[in-house]
Scaffold this motif. Structure first.
Motif, short mmCIF file in Angstrom:
data_model
loop_
_atom_site.label_atom_id
_atom_site.label_comp_id
_atom_site.label_asym_id
_atom_site.label_seq_id
_atom_site.Cartn_x
_atom_site.Cartn_y
_atom_site.Cartn_z
N LEU A 275 0.82 -1.21 0.00
CA LEU A 275 0.00 0.00 0.00
C LEU A 275 0.86 1.27 0.00
O LEU A 275 0.55 2.24 -0.69
N ILE A 276 1.93 1.25 0.78
CA ILE A 276 2.81 2.42 0.84
C ILE A 276 3.43 2.69 -0.53
O ILE A 276 3.45 3.83 -1.01
N ILE A 277 3.92 1.63 -1.17
CA ILE A 277 4.54 1.79 -2.50
C ILE A 277 3.49 2.25 -3.51
O ILE A 277 3.74 3.15 -4.34
N LYS A 278 2.29 1.66 -3.45
CA LYS A 278 1.23 2.00 -4.40
C LYS A 278 0.75 3.44 -4.23
O LYS A 278 0.59 4.19 -5.20
N ASN A 279 0.54 3.87 -2.99
CA ASN A 279 -0.06 5.18 -2.73
C ASN A 279 0.96 6.32 -2.63
O ASN A 279 0.63 7.47 -2.91
N GLU A 280 2.18 5.99 -2.20
CA GLU A 280 3.15 7.05 -1.93
C GLU A 280 4.45 6.92 -2.74
O GLU A 280 5.26 7.84 -2.72
N GLY A 281 4.64 5.78 -3.41
CA GLY A 281 5.86 5.57 -4.19
C GLY A 281 6.91 4.81 -3.39
O GLY A 281 6.90 4.83 -2.16
N PRO A 282 7.84 4.12 -4.08
CA PRO A 282 8.86 3.30 -3.41
C PRO A 282 9.73 4.09 -2.43
O PRO A 282 10.10 3.57 -1.37
N LEU A 283 10.05 5.34 -2.76
CA LEU A 283 10.93 6.12 -1.89
C LEU A 283 10.27 6.47 -0.55
O LEU A 283 10.96 6.85 0.41
N ALA A 284 8.94 6.33 -0.48
CA ALA A 284 8.24 6.61 0.77
C ALA A 284 8.67 5.66 1.88
O ALA A 284 8.53 5.96 3.06
N LEU A 285 9.20 4.49 1.50
CA LEU A 285 9.69 3.54 2.50
C LEU A 285 10.87 4.10 3.28
O LEU A 285 11.24 3.59 4.34
N TYR A 286 11.48 5.14 2.72
CA TYR A 286 12.62 5.78 3.39
C TYR A 286 12.25 7.13 4.01
O TYR A 286 13.13 7.89 4.38
N ASN A 287 10.95 7.40 4.14
CA ASN A 287 10.54 8.61 4.86
C ASN A 287 11.09 8.56 6.28
O ASN A 287 11.01 7.52 6.95
N GLY A 288 11.66 9.66 6.72
CA GLY A 288 12.21 9.69 8.07
C GLY A 288 13.62 9.17 8.17
O GLY A 288 14.15 9.01 9.28
N LEU A 289 14.27 8.93 7.02
CA LEU A 289 15.64 8.39 7.06
C LEU A 289 16.59 9.33 7.80
O LEU A 289 17.42 8.88 8.60
N SER A 290 16.47 10.64 7.56
CA SER A 290 17.37 11.58 8.22
C SER A 290 17.21 11.50 9.74
O SER A 290 18.20 11.60 10.49
N ALA A 291 15.96 11.29 10.20
CA ALA A 291 15.73 11.15 11.64
C ALA A 291 16.30 9.84 12.16
O ALA A 291 16.85 9.78 13.26
N GLY A 292 16.17 8.78 11.35
CA GLY A 292 16.74 7.48 11.73
C GLY A 292 18.25 7.55 11.87
O GLY A 292 18.84 6.97 12.79
N LEU A 293 18.89 8.27 10.96
CA LEU A 293 20.35 8.43 11.01
C LEU A 293 20.77 9.26 12.22
O LEU A 293 21.75 8.94 12.91
N LEU A 294 20.01 10.35 12.50
CA LEU A 294 20.35 11.17 13.66
C LEU A 294 20.13 10.40 14.95
O LEU A 294 20.89 10.54 15.92
N ARG A 295 19.10 9.55 14.97
CA ARG A 295 18.87 8.73 16.16
C ARG A 295 20.07 7.83 16.44
O ARG A 295 20.50 7.69 17.58
N GLN A 296 20.60 7.21 15.38
CA GLN A 296 21.78 6.36 15.56
C GLN A 296 22.99 7.17 15.99
O GLN A 296 23.77 6.75 16.85
N ALA A 297 23.15 8.36 15.38
CA ALA A 297 24.30 9.21 15.71
C ALA A 297 24.27 9.64 17.17
O ALA A 297 25.32 9.76 17.82
N THR A 298 23.06 9.86 17.71
CA THR A 298 22.95 10.30 19.11
C THR A 298 22.84 9.10 20.05
O THR A 298 23.63 8.96 20.98
#
Length: 313
Positions: free
Chosen positions: A68-91
């Motif tokens: 559903l996410i890929i269909k409605n929002e596109g494949p790249l939507a699976l990486y929404n929030g990536l910058s936050a995920g990276l900052l979470r790991q960094a901190t």
């Protein structure tokens, strides 16, 4: 004077990696692993919010969510929030590793003898709890950025990056909001660290005892997946309360939930007891590989450092 070559040549002393470099490598390894598992984090968050308050479930299972996410929002939507995920790991990861290593050295014997298992578990829980406190702003940004795509356009928050999220949350809702859900976030981190440490150690010991495995990446992977299952079962009820508190809106000055216990009681009452483990599959599938990938990246960074600085005179 140069040493003679041959089999009797003295072995070079092991290259000492400075503590700040170890912390840097730990955070970097966690960030590298996140690049691979971010879609699972997004699916887990979406499923934990699906059917909230007894409403209609948006997703039937993990596979349905991904489709559903890929269909409605596109494949790249699976990486929404990536910058936050990276900052979470960094901190989070850097702080956890730094505190754990420091406390480990403090409680080790004068002869370098490592602490006993109970002490390891205690310092692991302590390091995880403090690191979670540091990482909560990135965590709340990640939850909201992952959840945005499931909402109607007029209700989406529309954060362009984790830094945009941090600034807007501070301005629109107050700086204190960056630590909303801090209690269950810290509790989850302590449960995860305690469960991971205990179950990983026992699983690895059992696997090596079968005689079918050597102490290598395959052994680490299997032990991580067993540990991941135990950790997921133990920590998911705390995790779902954290996710819903951090994503909730305050309408007319009234928050949707009073606290973590209120989340759990409402969830059980309106959605059923087993909804506390909603998003189990992506959470579990993420936990084991993320641990293994983190260790693989960490070992490679350490190896490259030793190669680079071990040859310098």
């Amino acid at each position: 004077m140069s040493s003679s070559s041959g089999s009797n040549a003295p072995q070079a002393p092991p290259v000492h990696i400075p503590k700040p470099i170890k912390f840097l490598f730990g955070g970097s390894a966690g960030m590298g692993a996140t690049l691979f598992v971010q879609p699972l984090d997004l699916v887990k968050n979406r499923m934990q919010l699906s059917g909230e308050g007894g409403g209609q479930k948006m997703y039937k299972n993990s596979g349905h969510a991904i489709r559903l996410i890929i269909k409605n929002e596109g494949p790249l939507a699976l990486y929404n929030g990536l910058s936050a995920g990276l900052l979470r790991q960094a901190t989070y990861t850097t702080t956890r590793l730094g505190i754990y290593t420091t406390l480990f050295d403090m409680v080790s014997g004068p002869d370098g003898k490592p602490p006993n298992f109970l002490m390891k578990a205690t310092i692991g829980m302590t390091a995880g709890g403090i690191a979670a406190l540091v990482g909560t702003p990135a965590e709340i940004s990640l939850i909201r950025m992952c959840a945005d795509g499931r909402l109607p356009v007029d209700q989406q928050r529309g954060y362009s990056s984790v830094f945009n999220a941090l600034v807007r949350i501070s301005k629109e809702e107050g700086v204190v909001t960056l630590w909303r859900g801090c209690g269950p976030t810290v509790a989850r981190a302590m449960v995860v660290n305690a469960a991971q440490l205990a179950s990983y150690s026992q699983a690895k010991q059992f696997i090596l005892g079968t005689g079918y495995f050597n102490d290598n990446i395959l052994c680490h992977f299997v032990a991580s997946m067993i540990s991941g299952f135990v950790t997921t079962v133990a920590s998911m009820p705390v995790d779902i309360s954290k996710t819903r508190i951090q994503n909730m809106r305050v309408i007319d000055g009234k928050p949707e939930y009073k606290g973590a216990i209120d989340v759990l009681s409402q969830t059980v009452r309106k959605e059923g007891f087993f909804s506390l483990w909603k998003g189990f599959t992506p959470y579990y599938v993420r936990l084991g590989p993320h641990t293994v990938l983190t260790f693989i990246f960490l070992e490679q960074l350490n190896r490259l450092y030793r190669q680079r600085y071990g040859n310098s005179s």
